[in-house]
Design an enzyme around this catalytic site. Structure first.
Site, PDB file in Angstrom:
ATOM      1  N   LYS A 154       0.829  -1.209   0.000  1.00  6.59           N
ATOM      2  CA  LYS A 154       0.000   0.000   0.000  1.00  6.59           C
ATOM      3  C   LYS A 154       0.868   1.265   0.000  1.00  6.59           C
ATOM      4  CE  LYS A 154      -3.612  -2.578  -0.155  1.00  6.59           C
ATOM      5  NZ  LYS A 154      -4.491  -3.145   0.844  1.00  6.59           N
TER       6      LYS A 154
HETATM    7  C1  LIG Z   1      -5.555  -4.215   1.131  1.00  3.32           C
HETATM    8  C2  LIG Z   1      -7.005  -3.948   1.160  1.00  3.32           C
HETATM    9  C3  LIG Z   1      -7.810  -4.274   2.259  1.00  3.32           C
HETATM   10  C4  LIG Z   1      -7.333  -5.109   3.406  1.00  3.32           C
HETATM   11  O1  LIG Z   1      -6.194  -4.649   4.023  1.00  3.32           O
HETATM   12  P1  LIG Z   1      -5.225  -5.692   4.752  1.00  3.32           P
HETATM   13  O2  LIG Z   1      -4.305  -4.773   5.488  1.00  3.32           O
HETATM   14  O3  LIG Z   1      -4.545  -6.474   3.686  1.00  3.32           O
HETATM   15  O4  LIG Z   1      -6.046  -6.523   5.655  1.00  3.32           O
HETATM   16  C5  LIG Z   1      -9.136  -3.892   2.254  1.00  3.32           C
HETATM   17  N1  LIG Z   1      -9.673  -3.262   1.194  1.00  3.32           N
HETATM   18  C6  LIG Z   1      -8.953  -2.965   0.101  1.00  3.32           C
HETATM   19  C7  LIG Z   1      -9.609  -2.251  -1.035  1.00  3.32           C
HETATM   20  C8  LIG Z   1      -7.604  -3.318   0.037  1.00  3.32           C
HETATM   21  O5  LIG Z   1      -6.894  -3.063  -1.064  1.00  3.32           O
END
Ligand SMILES: *Cc1c(COP(=O)(O)O)cnc(C)c1O
Length: 401
Positions: free
Chosen positions: A198
């Protein structure tokens, strides 16, 4: 395709970690507190400030953030959450985990974003069931029409929880002002993920941002087993009159969704670098746009949403694979053979067998069209211009091979 890559593999996403990031973590590892220490509120204050929200509640990951947010709303089991069809499964799963039904909203075929119209259409398909929550997703770092979606939700008594996992660092314009994503101006809560791919990372990690102090207190309680050590919350005589130093009370059974102090230290340092990383991602998006222009109309660059200044999480092009005479799998394979990683974000969530069983079977035209053409090219802050050019060259070769 066995031709070996001569340069290191270029993944579609990657963390950006500096010596300063490493040192921040090491300092905490040598301190007294690995978890539940002073680093957590420090990160929470820094995040709240960065996104202009009153409160940020850090937690173990983005899925936990969504689960905490929906748990804090005390939704009735069987009530409905509206979720855009193009998102990571966690958005819909969080609703299922609190006993909600999921009704998928269609998305714009070019941006992949839920629209006010597709939200209204989902409300019609909810067919009289009580809709309690909508979870708009800031896909790729771009924002849906938050003001209009919030207006529809408010009229219907629906709570907005933004899934902003892609969009820390993005901002949108509304009512003549720019609002950082996460400011929760048009939502009750906004959730982030700090997974390694991210915009900023704590390894695994997440947060819920809100301007509602009562909700924030509830989120902190739920993140820590449902235990309180705040004398003001005590209800027993022992707690109220002469609480001993070891005392705490269980308010409601909940989760251990805490984020460690060393992850928070990484988060603080990554947040300091966010403006610079956003600038780099923007420069890469511009470079891609230029370099891919000659491949139109077979390859179309991302449609830029008006009134949004994205921190590009993904750079997803739309490819007319039929016109190119290549399947997507073949393009992915050829690019990989040239050392370039790609990804598809996302399979429409309703296509998963679980959601085929749990919910009205759906095929939504916007989501299907988006899914049919989308391909995410490498995009991360530590990418060099040459990496961008290499990805473009690999795509050109894959489409002309
Ligand atoms: C990555 C992501 C999540 C979940 O996040 P994690 O930290 O991997 O649990 C939720 N929604 C979206 C759109 C994502 O890209």
């Amino acid at each position: 395709m066995s031709k070996p890559a001569t340069t290191p593999f270029l993944p579609y996403a990657r963390q950006s970690i500096t010596d300063g990031d490493v040192q921040a973590v090491i300092d905490v590892l040598r301190s007294d507190w690995l978890t539940t220490g002073p680093g957590v509120p420090t990160f929470e204050r820094a995040l709240a400030q960065a996104v202009d929200a009153k409160e940020a509640v850090a937690c173990a990951n983005g899925t936990a953030a969504l689960h905490l947010a929906l748990t804090a709303l005390d939704v009735e089991p069987g009530s409905v959450a509206v979720v855009p069809a193009i998102t990571f499964v966690a958005t819909a799963n969080a609703a299922r985990l609190v006993g909600m039904e999921v009704v998928f909203a269609d998305v714009d075929a070019r941006t992949g974003l839920m629209t006010p119209e597709s939200f209204e259409d989902a409300l019609r398909r909810a067919a009289g069931k009580p809709v309690r929550v909508v979870l708009p997703v800031d896909l790729a770092g771009q924002t849906p029409a938050k003001v209009e979606i919030a207006a529809i939700a408010t009229r219907r008594g629906i709570t907005v929880v933004d899934d902003s996992a892609h969009a820390v660092g993005s901002a949108y314009e509304a009512d003549g002002a720019w609002h950082p994503v996460g400011s929760a101006r048009h939502a009750a809560m906004a959730s982030f993920s700090f997974h390694a791919v991210k915009n900023i990372t704590t390894g695994e990690g997440g947060a819920v941002c809100t301007n509602d102090g009562t909700l924030a207190a509830r989120l902190r309680l739920l993140r820590n087993h449902g235990l309180t050590r705040d004398a003001a919350d005590y209800v027993t005589d022992e707690g109220r009159n002469s609480a001993p130093s070891w005392y705490y009370e269980l308010v409601e059974p909940a989760f251990n969704y805490r984020l460690t102090d060393f992850q928070c230290a990484l988060g603080v340092h990554q947040l300091q670098r966010l403006p610079e990383m956003r600038t780099r991602r923007a420069a890469l998006a511009d470079r891609y746009d230029q370099a891919l222009r000659h491949m139109a109309p077979v390859v179309r660059t991302p449609v830029r949403v008006p009134n949004c200044r994205p921190c590009w999480h993904l750079y997803a092009v739309h490819i007319d694979f039929a016109a190119a005479g290549r399947s997507r799998q073949r393009v992915v394979d050829i690019m990989r053979a040239h050392g370039v990683g790609t990804q598809v974000h996302y399979i429409p969530v309703y296509r998963h067998p679980y959601y085929q069983r749990h919910g009205a079977p759906t095929r939504l035209p916007g989501a299907e069209a988006y899914y049919a053409g989308t391909l995410s090219l490498p995009m991360f802050a530590s990418m060099r211009d040459e990496d961008c050019d290499r990805a473009v060259a690999a795509l050109a070769r894959a489409l002309s091979a």
